[in-house]
Design a protein around this motif. Structure first.
Motif, mmCIF file in Angstrom:
data_model
loop_
_atom_site.group_PDB
_atom_site.id
_atom_site.type_symbol
_atom_site.label_atom_id
_atom_site.label_comp_id
_atom_site.label_asym_id
_atom_site.label_seq_id
_atom_site.Cartn_x
_atom_site.Cartn_y
_atom_site.Cartn_z
ATOM 1 N N HIS A 65 33.506 50.654 52.247
ATOM 2 C CA HIS A 65 32.634 51.583 51.455
ATOM 3 C C HIS A 65 32.897 51.574 49.927
ATOM 4 O O HIS A 65 31.924 51.395 49.252
ATOM 5 C CB HIS A 65 32.938 52.886 51.868
ATOM 6 C CG HIS A 65 32.086 54.047 51.231
ATOM 7 N ND1 HIS A 65 31.038 54.278 51.279
ATOM 8 C CD2 HIS A 65 32.771 54.906 50.287
ATOM 9 C CE1 HIS A 65 30.634 55.455 50.592
ATOM 10 N NE2 HIS A 65 31.655 55.736 49.778
ATOM 11 N N HIS A 66 34.299 51.649 49.440
ATOM 12 C CA HIS A 66 34.633 51.570 48.033
ATOM 13 C C HIS A 66 34.269 50.280 47.440
ATOM 14 O O HIS A 66 33.947 49.918 46.384
ATOM 15 C CB HIS A 66 36.134 51.927 47.771
ATOM 16 C CG HIS A 66 36.084 53.384 48.062
ATOM 17 N ND1 HIS A 66 36.378 54.337 46.945
ATOM 18 C CD2 HIS A 66 36.280 54.173 49.087
ATOM 19 C CE1 HIS A 66 36.367 55.613 47.374
ATOM 20 N NE2 HIS A 66 36.461 55.300 48.820
ATOM 21 N N ALA A 67 34.694 49.231 48.204
ATOM 22 C CA ALA A 67 34.290 47.661 47.391
ATOM 23 C C ALA A 67 32.820 47.645 47.279
ATOM 24 O O ALA A 67 32.366 46.884 46.435
ATOM 25 C CB ALA A 67 34.899 46.727 48.514
ATOM 26 N N LYS A 68 31.943 48.126 47.998
ATOM 27 C CA LYS A 68 30.704 47.873 47.843
ATOM 28 C C LYS A 68 30.177 48.607 46.701
ATOM 29 O O LYS A 68 29.291 48.029 45.742
ATOM 30 C CB LYS A 68 29.760 48.650 49.145
ATOM 31 C CG LYS A 68 29.777 47.805 50.222
ATOM 32 C CD LYS A 68 28.868 48.391 51.402
ATOM 33 C CE LYS A 68 29.383 47.999 52.661
ATOM 34 N NZ LYS A 68 28.774 48.804 53.582
ATOM 35 N N ALA A 69 30.863 49.788 46.458
ATOM 36 C CA ALA A 69 30.529 50.336 44.935
ATOM 37 C C ALA A 69 31.008 49.719 43.991
ATOM 38 O O ALA A 69 30.580 49.579 42.652
ATOM 39 C CB ALA A 69 31.324 51.891 45.100
ATOM 40 N N VAL A 70 32.238 48.903 44.081
ATOM 41 C CA VAL A 70 33.060 48.334 42.923
ATOM 42 C C VAL A 70 32.079 47.075 42.486
ATOM 43 O O VAL A 70 31.785 46.880 41.422
ATOM 44 C CB VAL A 70 34.520 47.735 43.506
ATOM 45 C CG1 VAL A 70 34.922 46.795 42.594
ATOM 46 C CG2 VAL A 70 35.451 48.964 43.334
ATOM 47 N N ARG A 71 31.547 46.353 43.730
ATOM 48 C CA ARG A 71 30.743 45.360 43.574
ATOM 49 C C ARG A 71 29.619 45.555 42.589
ATOM 50 O O ARG A 71 29.253 44.900 41.859
ATOM 51 C CB ARG A 71 30.284 44.825 44.911
ATOM 52 C CG ARG A 71 29.237 43.528 44.931
ATOM 53 C CD ARG A 71 29.940 42.222 44.600
ATOM 54 N NE ARG A 71 29.990 41.877 43.443
ATOM 55 C CZ ARG A 71 30.465 40.836 42.861
ATOM 56 N NH1 ARG A 71 31.478 40.282 43.744
ATOM 57 N NH2 ARG A 71 30.666 40.669 41.531
ATOM 58 N N ARG A 72 28.955 46.669 42.709
ATOM 59 C CA ARG A 72 27.654 47.268 41.928
ATOM 60 C C ARG A 72 28.267 47.244 40.511
ATOM 61 O O ARG A 72 27.225 47.068 39.677
ATOM 62 C CB ARG A 72 27.208 48.378 42.499
ATOM 63 C CG ARG A 72 26.537 48.201 43.714
ATOM 64 C CD ARG A 72 25.630 49.575 44.374
ATOM 65 N NE ARG A 72 26.362 50.587 44.749
ATOM 66 C CZ ARG A 72 26.853 50.845 45.974
ATOM 67 N NH1 ARG A 72 26.534 49.938 46.766
ATOM 68 N NH2 ARG A 72 27.670 51.838 46.247
ATOM 69 N N GLY A 73 29.468 47.434 40.210
ATOM 70 C CA GLY A 73 30.111 47.369 38.801
ATOM 71 C C GLY A 73 30.360 46.026 38.088
ATOM 72 O O GLY A 73 30.908 46.207 37.116
ATOM 73 N N VAL A 74 30.303 45.190 38.901
ATOM 74 C CA VAL A 74 31.138 43.992 38.486
ATOM 75 C C VAL A 74 30.099 42.731 38.311
ATOM 76 O O VAL A 74 29.372 42.521 39.081
ATOM 77 C CB VAL A 74 32.292 43.480 39.237
ATOM 78 C CG1 VAL A 74 33.094 42.036 39.105
ATOM 79 C CG2 VAL A 74 33.210 44.370 39.720
ATOM 80 N N ASN A 75 30.163 42.332 37.120
ATOM 81 C CA ASN A 75 29.554 41.007 36.785
ATOM 82 C C ASN A 75 30.203 39.832 36.615
ATOM 83 O O ASN A 75 29.826 38.626 36.961
ATOM 84 C CB ASN A 75 28.699 41.162 35.570
ATOM 85 C CG ASN A 75 27.281 42.174 35.859
ATOM 86 O OD1 ASN A 75 26.628 41.968 36.855
ATOM 87 N ND2 ASN A 75 27.231 43.094 35.166
ATOM 88 N N ARG A 76 31.285 40.251 35.754
ATOM 89 C CA ARG A 76 32.075 38.966 35.198
ATOM 90 C C ARG A 76 33.302 38.588 36.124
ATOM 91 O O ARG A 76 33.661 37.533 36.342
ATOM 92 C CB ARG A 76 32.373 39.104 34.022
ATOM 93 C CG ARG A 76 33.328 37.997 33.292
ATOM 94 C CD ARG A 76 33.611 38.538 31.769
ATOM 95 N NE ARG A 76 34.494 37.576 31.121
ATOM 96 C CZ ARG A 76 35.858 37.589 31.450
ATOM 97 N NH1 ARG A 76 36.362 38.787 32.105
ATOM 98 N NH2 ARG A 76 36.831 36.937 30.988
#
Ligand code: KIV
Length: 261
Positions: A65-76
């Motif tokens: 659940h938290h990793a999916k949210a983190v993914r949405r904030g990570v580009n680089r």
């Protein structure tokens, strides 16, 4: 451009230190990524953010659940997710299933798991063969808190040898990097010199190829933090003051301001 596991390897060869931090949601991940952090770990230290005493109770579902949210904030940054306690130790099939879910459902590039030689090294080898990049973690492994406590590890010659052997076994199994937690700086140096994959230290001295901190510790958000952590801000104080100021203004009818809407 998105950072890859190969890029970390090149940085080790070039002597360019790797900057790693943990993130737990979209906002923290976005801030870290935009600030130029190289590796973002959804660590199972997330358990503490969720109010658990140790990392043991956190579930794979909570991590996903938290990793999916983190993914949405990570580009680089390269994004790595911890496999929580007893989601990979029971069998190879269990490890494959858990690691597969992390990669398929969150979009993270890699998983991290704790422990080394011999059992974990063979699990790592199988995951890597299946195309799943794995980061190792030796020294103080918090999922074993009830066996080893939260003390510094590798203090006797036997313990030193065991940790060195674990790190070598993880490299041979195909791990792309290894976290070295709370071990003497000289041992971390020895491991870092011996391995061709990058070591990422936390409480392991200055000689590792990179450093990681738990972001809540770095920001001064944690209630308790390990002796080797460093706070670069005191957000507990900042947040408390902001909330108290707001409460005072509401109680004194100063907020919202007396403006016609
Ligand atoms: O869970 C975590 O935050 C970690 C770091 C301490 C490396 O594993």
């Amino acid at each position: 451009m998105a950072i890859t596991t190969q890029q970390l390897m090149q940085w080790k060869q070039q002597g360019r230190p790797i900057v790693a931090l943990t993130a737990w949601d979209y906002t923290s991940a976005q801030l870290l990524d935009k600030a130029g952090v190289d590796l973002i770990l959804v660590g199972d230290s997330l358990a503490v953010i969720l109010g658990y005493e140790t990392t043991l109770p956190i579930t794979l579902e909570e991590m996903l659940h938290h990793a999916k949210a983190v993914r949405r904030g990570v580009n680089r940054a390269l994004m790595v997710v911890d496999l929580p306690f007893l989601t990979y130790q029971e069998s190879l099939q269990q490890a494959m299933h858990s690691a597969g879910r992390v990669l398929k459902e969150t979009g993270a590039q890699a998983v991290k798991l704790e422990g080394g030689y011999p059992a974990m090294a063979s699990t790592v080898a199988q995951l890597v063969q299946a195309g799943i990049p794995v980061m190792g973690h030796v020294g103080l492994t918090p999922q074993s808190v009830h066996q080893i406590g939260l003390r510094q590890q590798g203090k006797t010659p036997e313990a030193e040898t065991r940790i060195l052997e674990e790190a070598i076994a993880l490299e041979q199994a195909g791990a792309f990097s290894i976290v070295l937690e709370h071990i003497p700086a000289q041992l971390a140096l020895q491991i870092t010199q011996k391995l061709s994959i990058p070591t990422i230290g936390i409480g392991a001295g200055p000689h590792c190829d990179g450093q990681v901190l738990v972001t809540a510790d770095l920001l001064g958000l944690s209630e308790r933090q390990p002796p080797f952590a460093k706070s670069y801000a005191n957000l507990r104080e900042t947040i408390t003051q902001a909330v108290q100021s707001y409460a005072i203004e509401v109680r004194e009818h100063k907020f919202p301001y007396n403006v016609e809407t």
